[in-house]
Design a protein around this motif. Structure first.
Motif, PDB file in Angstrom:
ATOM      1  N   GLY A  22       0.758  -1.192   0.050  1.00  0.00           N
ATOM      2  CA  GLY A  22      -0.021  -0.062  -0.018  1.00  0.00           C
ATOM      3  C   GLY A  22       1.014   1.204  -0.016  1.00  0.00           C
ATOM      4  O   GLY A  22       2.119   1.253  -0.076  1.00  0.00           O
ATOM      5  N   ASN A  23       0.088   2.320  -0.107  1.00  0.00           N
ATOM      6  CA  ASN A  23       0.976   3.544  -0.157  1.00  0.00           C
ATOM      7  C   ASN A  23       1.357   4.228   1.284  1.00  0.00           C
ATOM      8  O   ASN A  23       2.575   4.662   1.629  1.00  0.00           O
ATOM      9  CB  ASN A  23       0.169   4.824  -0.740  1.00  0.00           C
ATOM     10  CG  ASN A  23       0.166   4.603  -2.577  1.00  0.00           C
ATOM     11  OD1 ASN A  23       1.276   4.587  -2.901  1.00  0.00           O
ATOM     12  ND2 ASN A  23      -0.913   4.019  -2.717  1.00  0.00           N
ATOM     13  N   PHE A  24       0.537   3.783   2.230  1.00  0.00           N
ATOM     14  CA  PHE A  24       0.743   4.097   3.705  1.00  0.00           C
ATOM     15  C   PHE A  24       1.149   5.541   3.849  1.00  0.00           C
ATOM     16  O   PHE A  24       2.062   6.010   4.700  1.00  0.00           O
ATOM     17  CB  PHE A  24       1.949   3.215   4.492  1.00  0.00           C
ATOM     18  CG  PHE A  24       1.680   1.776   4.368  1.00  0.00           C
ATOM     19  CD1 PHE A  24       0.817   1.418   5.298  1.00  0.00           C
ATOM     20  CD2 PHE A  24       1.736   0.912   3.279  1.00  0.00           C
ATOM     21  CE1 PHE A  24       0.242   0.132   5.489  1.00  0.00           C
ATOM     22  CE2 PHE A  24       1.199  -0.427   3.509  1.00  0.00           C
ATOM     23  CZ  PHE A  24       0.551  -0.792   4.638  1.00  0.00           C
ATOM     24  N   ASP A  25       0.455   6.630   3.208  1.00  0.00           N
ATOM     25  CA  ASP A  25       0.561   7.935   3.532  1.00  0.00           C
ATOM     26  C   ASP A  25      -0.142   8.324   4.647  1.00  0.00           C
ATOM     27  O   ASP A  25      -1.161   8.236   5.190  1.00  0.00           O
ATOM     28  CB  ASP A  25      -0.015   8.638   2.290  1.00  0.00           C
ATOM     29  CG  ASP A  25       0.317  10.341   2.176  1.00  0.00           C
ATOM     30  OD1 ASP A  25       1.578  10.410   2.795  1.00  0.00           O
ATOM     31  OD2 ASP A  25      -0.086  10.946   1.635  1.00  0.00           O
ATOM     32  N   GLY A  26       0.931   8.656   5.730  1.00  0.00           N
ATOM     33  CA  GLY A  26       0.394   9.150   7.054  1.00  0.00           C
ATOM     34  C   GLY A  26       0.659   8.088   7.969  1.00  0.00           C
ATOM     35  O   GLY A  26       0.628   8.416   9.087  1.00  0.00           O
ATOM     36  N   VAL A  27       0.592   6.836   7.571  1.00  0.00           N
ATOM     37  CA  VAL A  27       0.602   5.460   8.604  1.00  0.00           C
ATOM     38  C   VAL A  27      -0.327   5.946   9.882  1.00  0.00           C
ATOM     39  O   VAL A  27      -0.244   5.826  10.700  1.00  0.00           O
ATOM     40  CB  VAL A  27       1.745   5.304   8.976  1.00  0.00           C
ATOM     41  CG1 VAL A  27       2.153   4.009   9.837  1.00  0.00           C
ATOM     42  CG2 VAL A  27       3.217   5.379   8.062  1.00  0.00           C
ATOM     43  N   HIS A  28      -1.565   5.999   9.288  1.00  0.00           N
ATOM     44  CA  HIS A  28      -2.791   6.224  10.282  1.00  0.00           C
ATOM     45  C   HIS A  28      -2.961   4.985  11.121  1.00  0.00           C
ATOM     46  O   HIS A  28      -2.682   4.059  10.953  1.00  0.00           O
ATOM     47  CB  HIS A  28      -4.048   6.991   9.515  1.00  0.00           C
ATOM     48  CG  HIS A  28      -4.485   6.224   8.248  1.00  0.00           C
ATOM     49  ND1 HIS A  28      -4.929   5.220   8.355  1.00  0.00           N
ATOM     50  CD2 HIS A  28      -4.415   6.503   7.020  1.00  0.00           C
ATOM     51  CE1 HIS A  28      -5.258   4.515   7.131  1.00  0.00           C
ATOM     52  NE2 HIS A  28      -4.861   5.590   6.408  1.00  0.00           N
ATOM     53  N   ARG A  29      -4.251   5.175  11.893  1.00  0.00           N
ATOM     54  CA  ARG A  29      -4.789   4.104  12.799  1.00  0.00           C
ATOM     55  C   ARG A  29      -5.137   2.881  11.735  1.00  0.00           C
ATOM     56  O   ARG A  29      -5.138   2.011  12.226  1.00  0.00           O
ATOM     57  CB  ARG A  29      -5.813   4.511  13.532  1.00  0.00           C
ATOM     58  CG  ARG A  29      -5.340   5.454  14.674  1.00  0.00           C
ATOM     59  CD  ARG A  29      -6.639   5.936  15.380  1.00  0.00           C
ATOM     60  NE  ARG A  29      -7.179   4.763  16.098  1.00  0.00           N
ATOM     61  CZ  ARG A  29      -8.538   4.381  15.588  1.00  0.00           C
ATOM     62  NH1 ARG A  29      -9.186   5.205  14.912  1.00  0.00           N
ATOM     63  NH2 ARG A  29      -9.128   3.541  16.045  1.00  0.00           N
ATOM     64  N   GLY A  30      -5.614   2.968  10.756  1.00  0.00           N
ATOM     65  CA  GLY A  30      -5.951   2.122   9.791  1.00  0.00           C
ATOM     66  C   GLY A  30      -4.830   1.399   9.287  1.00  0.00           C
ATOM     67  O   GLY A  30      -4.676  -0.073   9.400  1.00  0.00           O
ATOM     68  N   HIS A  31      -3.900   1.919   8.982  1.00  0.00           N
ATOM     69  CA  HIS A  31      -2.661   1.346   8.789  1.00  0.00           C
ATOM     70  C   HIS A  31      -1.980   0.585   9.663  1.00  0.00           C
ATOM     71  O   HIS A  31      -1.241  -0.570   9.665  1.00  0.00           O
ATOM     72  CB  HIS A  31      -1.729   2.262   8.038  1.00  0.00           C
ATOM     73  CG  HIS A  31      -1.836   3.108   6.726  1.00  0.00           C
ATOM     74  ND1 HIS A  31      -1.726   4.363   6.433  1.00  0.00           N
ATOM     75  CD2 HIS A  31      -2.671   2.672   5.573  1.00  0.00           C
ATOM     76  CE1 HIS A  31      -2.242   4.762   5.453  1.00  0.00           C
ATOM     77  NE2 HIS A  31      -2.588   3.733   4.845  1.00  0.00           N
TER      78      HIS A  31
END
Length: 318
Positions: A22-31
């Motif tokens: 995936g792109n994982f931009d931000g590495v947020h809670r979903g990531h």
């Protein structure tokens, strides 16, 4: 930090891995939920917890190909901040795969065979339930499971992570929050305050002349955060975080080149920070960026911004 491969790792550096893509931009809670599953699966199977991500973002590639740059997504984080967040989630290996015409035109079968099987020796793979890959997004989960049965890797899927209101946690939602200066919502989605890190560079030293010296940081192109003035915390210049006020934008009163810069004035402190790596945590959006008629008006605005930042820290502390 995880080991970064800017192409498929050479055979001598290749370890059987548990992978997500995936792109994982931000590495947020979903990531972070995805990465926790990867870490657990890797630990249970003695595999390297790994991430494959892309540069540029596929949507950016196709937007530029169509001469529609306005359709390219803004960027929540640069590579350094993404790597730090992946490290905090227990990832040991990151494959930064170049997204170009060759990859865009690669068939779904070749994507599996060349990248996952031959290139990375994937033994366990986690993807979202709507994951698509290969030329014209022709590959689906069923094809992955069939290939896994033949090549010896497991395929797991994970449903979307939702917030307290049942809304999907996504990079798009983080971008939307940052675009309107809603740092509280961005922090809830990210699981931490929004931040930008970088090395302090030399600027024009205009802030010093005005009585407000600044730390200058370059910002990733198409930064998702709204231009404006922010209350921030600075990490990396001492044992504790330092209170500061920051300007993110193009400095329209004094520049006309359109380049976005982050300028940070540490409150009630002076120091030589050139070349140091600092991390800036964004706490509150004070106002939008403005073009002032002269430097006197600019200085008055900066004085008010500094007072407002001090008032914030007087209430909230560091």
């Amino acid at each position: 930090m995880p080991r970064l491969h800017r192409s498929l790792p050479p055979p001598g550096a290749r370890r059987p891995c548990a992978l997500t893509i995936g792109n994982f931009d931000g590495v947020h809670r979903g990531h972070q939920a995805i990465l926790a599953h990867v870490r657990e699966a890797a630990l249970a199977r003695d595999l390297a917890p790994s991430v494959m991500t892309f540069a540029p973002h596929p949507r950016e590639y196709f937007a530029l190909l169509a001469h529609r740059p306005e359709l390219a997504p803004t960027r929540i984080s640069g590579l350094r901040d993404k790597m730090a967040a992946l490290a905090a989630s227990g990832i040991e290996q990151v494959i930064l795969q170049r997204f170009d015409a060759r990859l865009a035109e690669m068939s779904a079968q070749d994507f599996i065979a060349r990248l996952l099987v031959q290139g990375l020796d994937v033994r366990w793979l986690l993807v979202g339930e709507d994951f698509r890959y290969g030329h014209r997004r022709s590959g689906d989960i069923a094809l992955l499971r069939d290939a896994g049965a033949r090549h010896g890797f497991e395929v797991a899927t994970l449903a979307d992570v939702t917030d307290a209101d049942g809304h999907r946690v996504s990079s798009s939602e983080v971008r939307n929050a940052l675009a309107v200066g809603d740092l509280e919502r961005a922090a809830r989605l990210l699981g931490r305050p929004y931040q930008i890190s970088g090395h302090v560079t030399h600027g024009r030293k205009l802030g010093r002349e005005l009585g407000y010296p600044t730390l200058n940081l370059r910002v990733t192109p198409r930064c998702a955060a709204r231009s404006g003035i922010y209350v921030v915390r600075v990490h990396g210049l001492g044992e504790h975080a330092l209170p500061a006020v920051a300007s993110l934008g193009v400095r329209p009163t004094v520049e006309d080149d359109g380049r976005v810069l982050l300028e940070v004035h540490v409150l009630d402190a002076r120091m030589d920070a050139y070349g140091k790596l600092v991390r800036i945590e964004f706490l509150q959006h004070l106002r939008d960026e403005e073009k002032f008629p002269d430097l006197h008006a600019l200085t008055e605005a900066i004085e008010l911004d500094a007072r407002n930042a001090r008032a914030y820290f007087a209430v909230h502390g560091l």
